[in-house]
Design an enzyme around this catalytic site. Structure first.
Site, PDB file in Angstrom:
ATOM      1  N   ILE A  81      11.635  67.943  21.521  1.00  0.00           N
ATOM      2  CA  ILE A  81      11.926  66.609  20.998  1.00  0.00           C
ATOM      3  C   ILE A  81      13.103  65.978  21.728  1.00  0.00           C
ATOM      4  O   ILE A  81      13.979  66.659  22.253  1.00  0.00           O
ATOM      5  CB  ILE A  81      12.254  66.634  19.485  1.00  0.00           C
ATOM      6  CG1 ILE A  81      13.403  67.602  19.204  1.00  0.00           C
ATOM      7  CG2 ILE A  81      11.031  66.978  18.668  1.00  0.00           C
ATOM      8  CD1 ILE A  81      13.927  67.533  17.795  1.00  0.00           C
ATOM      9  N   GLY A 131      12.375  79.915  17.243  1.00  0.00           N
ATOM     10  CA  GLY A 131      13.537  80.772  17.463  1.00  0.00           C
ATOM     11  C   GLY A 131      14.418  80.928  16.243  1.00  0.00           C
ATOM     12  O   GLY A 131      15.540  81.449  16.354  1.00  0.00           O
ATOM     13  N   CYS A 161      -1.549  80.227   4.517  1.00  0.00           N
ATOM     14  CA  CYS A 161      -2.389  79.662   3.471  1.00  0.00           C
ATOM     15  C   CYS A 161      -1.540  79.218   2.292  1.00  0.00           C
ATOM     16  O   CYS A 161      -0.313  79.298   2.307  1.00  0.00           O
ATOM     17  CB  CYS A 161      -3.404  80.709   2.992  1.00  0.00           C
ATOM     18  SG  CYS A 161      -4.372  81.434   4.332  1.00  0.00           S
TER      19      CYS A 161
END
Length: 638
Positions: free
Chosen positions: A289, A369, A2
């Site tokens: 990616i 990681g 948040c």
């Protein structure tokens, strides 16, 4: 995950808190909340933006008020089930299932004594209506951010620095010492802040402000002490079961009422977490990616995608591949705004694009990681500094000959870059230096003379201050283990200052929560109970983690060459960004203000273009610093 904000005895506190909270809307698109109450001769106002992860109902809404305590909280408690059971056994009755309520009741029962018992990532503010006290807290390792600013007897705080800048009417001044530090590191150390007056609450600490204006500070967790305890455990012959500890941490980090996915680069750290996560949550999604072929070839980047595909196939993971061919001219100012402070690591772009893709697919939580390299000596710099000790025993004339030969080699031609030459030049820049200086030089951008030549001569004293601060932090330990001294330095500076910072801002810019199972208090305790000669064995970094990972991963993944979670910077700088580099060097705000010296920048550009030295990372950071400085001095952060 948040966004939190608030004011304490601050002029026009309600309106200021409203604006703070609105500035953090990207951190919590699922809900917003406000709270106000008298505090001494003023008021306290708390704000919250909610990203609903656990207990999606209104019983998890914030700020959460109950029997005189009010909490605005950003984070996750992975041991909330155990704490809930203990509190329930003591008679506490819970209205919902959120960890927010567990934290509030733990504070009611134990006060600051609850803090060492919390296992997770968190930053929060808690107000006591009876005493009028406001307490701010940040987690043990600095995973979650908390900025604050004090004026007189008042205080304002928020999850992001841009929120503080937005509500102070342009009155925050740039701290040039912090910018000098950012040039050295390509990030601003957690001990400094890019604006004067503002500060970051240190990891593992709390601050209490009272209605009479008194402020009290305390620490509930100190990484230096944890490392010292680990040294004693190692001396006693204790060998932590690292495989069990990492698996238990990963399992806890899967706790969620919304879908969870993982980053999967194909390297050891993300592959290990993904395999463990798939064991507990079959069919989990993962995101990876790739880059344009011509960019990856120019950067001489390894093909990580094939390793990610092997891991996904072996463990039944739903792999999503994202090709990164971004419009960096558009992304650069956007990322500079979201990162809060000048950070020159292009990995922030990767994180943002992965999280954006995951969010579009309905995923709100990702496991990363991050942290394994710092804790288990997995970076090339760790091995390089060990090799440097042996290199220093080579006869000096031979070393001089090697240095002259390597200095003449190009780092790139018009068609391709040479990573081995870049590494060799980097190694020789620090191989002859004393321990702390060599370690600093192995991962920072400039040596002292280069930095002095780049900046306003009036800031020379600031350079000395920044270098002294690094030495003080690095040497503040009683470890007799060189590898663990490096790991401790990284865990205190590099991890919170750079990696955790860009991970938080980039992911939250995409309204996504990233969790870091390696940066867990139990994993950290275990890491510092492992001697350095089990972390680096021969030329293998992270040896002890690799040994643990072989229990689930194939050896071809565990012992593959190390990849980089980075971007094809040389390709971007020589193509997409070349006109912008010329503009910033010759007529940028930093040059015109006198902060950076045009001749030094022009020299860097010329040497980089000639392929003699690789200044792509330096120049990328100059661009990020330029955009940040433009925003900071023109009111764009307001």
């Amino acid at each position: 995950m948040c966004g939190i904000a608030g004011t304490y005895r601050w002029p026009d506190g309600k309106a200021v808190t409203d604006r703070l909270t609105d500035t953090l809307a990207h951190r919590g698109p699922d809900g917003t909340g406000r709270y106000g109450h008298p505090a001494g001769d003023g008021e306290v106002h708390l704000g919250h933006r909610r990203l609903a992860i656990i207990d999606l109902s209104e019983t998890g809404a914030q700020p959460m008020a109950s029997d005189g305590l009010v909490l605005t909280y950003n984070g996750e408690l992975y041991n909330a089930p155990e704490l809930r059971a203990e509190l329930a056994a003591a008679g506490v009755r819970f209205r919902g299932t959120s960890d927010t309520e567990v934290l509030l009741e733990a504070w009611r029962r134990w006060g600051t004594d609850c803090l060492p018992r919390l296992r997770g990532m968190f930053a929060f503010g808690i107000f006591d209506e009876r005493t009028g006290d406001l307490v701010l807290v940040r987690d043990q390792l600095g995973i979650k951010p908390l900025f604050l600013l004090r004026r007189g007897e008042g205080l304002v705080f928020a999850s992001e620095l841009k929120a503080l800048a937005a509500v102070t009417g342009g009155s925050l001044e740039v701290d040039h010492a912090a910018l000098v530090a950012s040039l050295l590191y390509y990030w601003v150390p957690d001990s400094r802040c890019a604006f004067r007056e503002a500060e970051k609450l240190p990891p593992g600490s709390w601050l209490r402000i009272r209605p009479d204006g008194r402020v009290e500070r305390g620490r509930f967790w100190n990484l230096r002490d944890v490392a010292a305890e680990g040294r004693e455990r190692a001396r006693s012959g204790e060998r932590p079961d690292l495989a069990a500890i990492v698996e238990e941490s990963t399992r806890r980090h899967l706790l969620s009422d919304v879908p969870v996915a993982t980053f999967l680069s194909g390297g050891l750290d993300s592959s290990y977490l993904t395999a463990l996560a798939a064991r507990h949550q079959p069919g989990i999604s993962a995101y990876t990616i790739g880059f344009r072929a011509e960019d990856a070839r120019f950067e001489a980047m390894p093909d990580d995608l094939r390793y990610a595909r092997r891991v996904a196939e072996r463990f039944g993971v739903d792999l999503h591949e994202i090709e990164i061919a971004p419009n960096v001219l558009d992304l650069l100012p956007q990322m500079t705004y979201h990162l809060d402070e000048p950070i020159g690591d292009p990995a922030a772009i990767n994180t943002f694009l992965i999280c954006s893709a995951a969010r579009e697919a309905g995923v709100e939580v990702m496991l990363s990681g991050m942290g394994a390299d710092e804790l288990f000596a997995g970076y090339r710099k760790h091995l390089a500094n060990l090799i440097a000790l042996r290199y220093q025993r080579v006869p000096r004339p031979l070393r001089r000959g090697v240095s002259r030969a390597v200095d003449r080699l190009p780092v790139a031609t018009a068609r391709r870059g040479y990573r081995s030459v870049r590494f060799a030049k980097r190694f020789l820049s620090f191989a002859d230096l004393p321990e702390e200086t060599a370690f600093r030089r192995s991962y920072t951008m400039y040596d002292q003379d280069e930095l002095l030549a780049l900046i306003d001569p009036d800031l020379a004293g600031t350079v000395e201050d920044v270098l002294t601060e690094h030495a003080d932090v690095y040497q503040d330990n009683d470890l007799d283990d060189f590898v663990n001294r490096m790991c401790l330095g990284d865990a205190r500076m590099f991890l919170p200052g750079l990696n955790l910072t860009y991970t938080d801002r980039s992911s939250m810019a995409a309204s996504t929560e990233v969790r870091v199972p390696y940066v867990d208090v139990e994993v950290v305790r275990a890491a510092f109970a492992v001697p350095g000669d089990r972390k680096i064995v021969g030329r293998q970094g992270k040896a002890v983690l690799k040994e643990a990972a072989t229990s689930i991963l194939p050896r071809e993944i565990v012992y593959r060459p190390k990849g980089l979670f980075s971007a094809p910077l040389r390709a971007w700088m020589s193509r997409d960004l070349a006109p912008l580099v010329r503009e910033v060097v010759h007529d940028g705000v930093l040059v015109r203000s006198g902060f950076l010296r045009r001749d030094a920048l022009a020299r860097m550009v010329a040497e980089d273009a000639a392929g003699q030295r690789d200044f792509s990372k330096h120049l990328w950071h100059v661009l990020t610093l330029e955009y940040w400085y433009r925003g900071a001095t023109s009111g764009e952060f307001e």
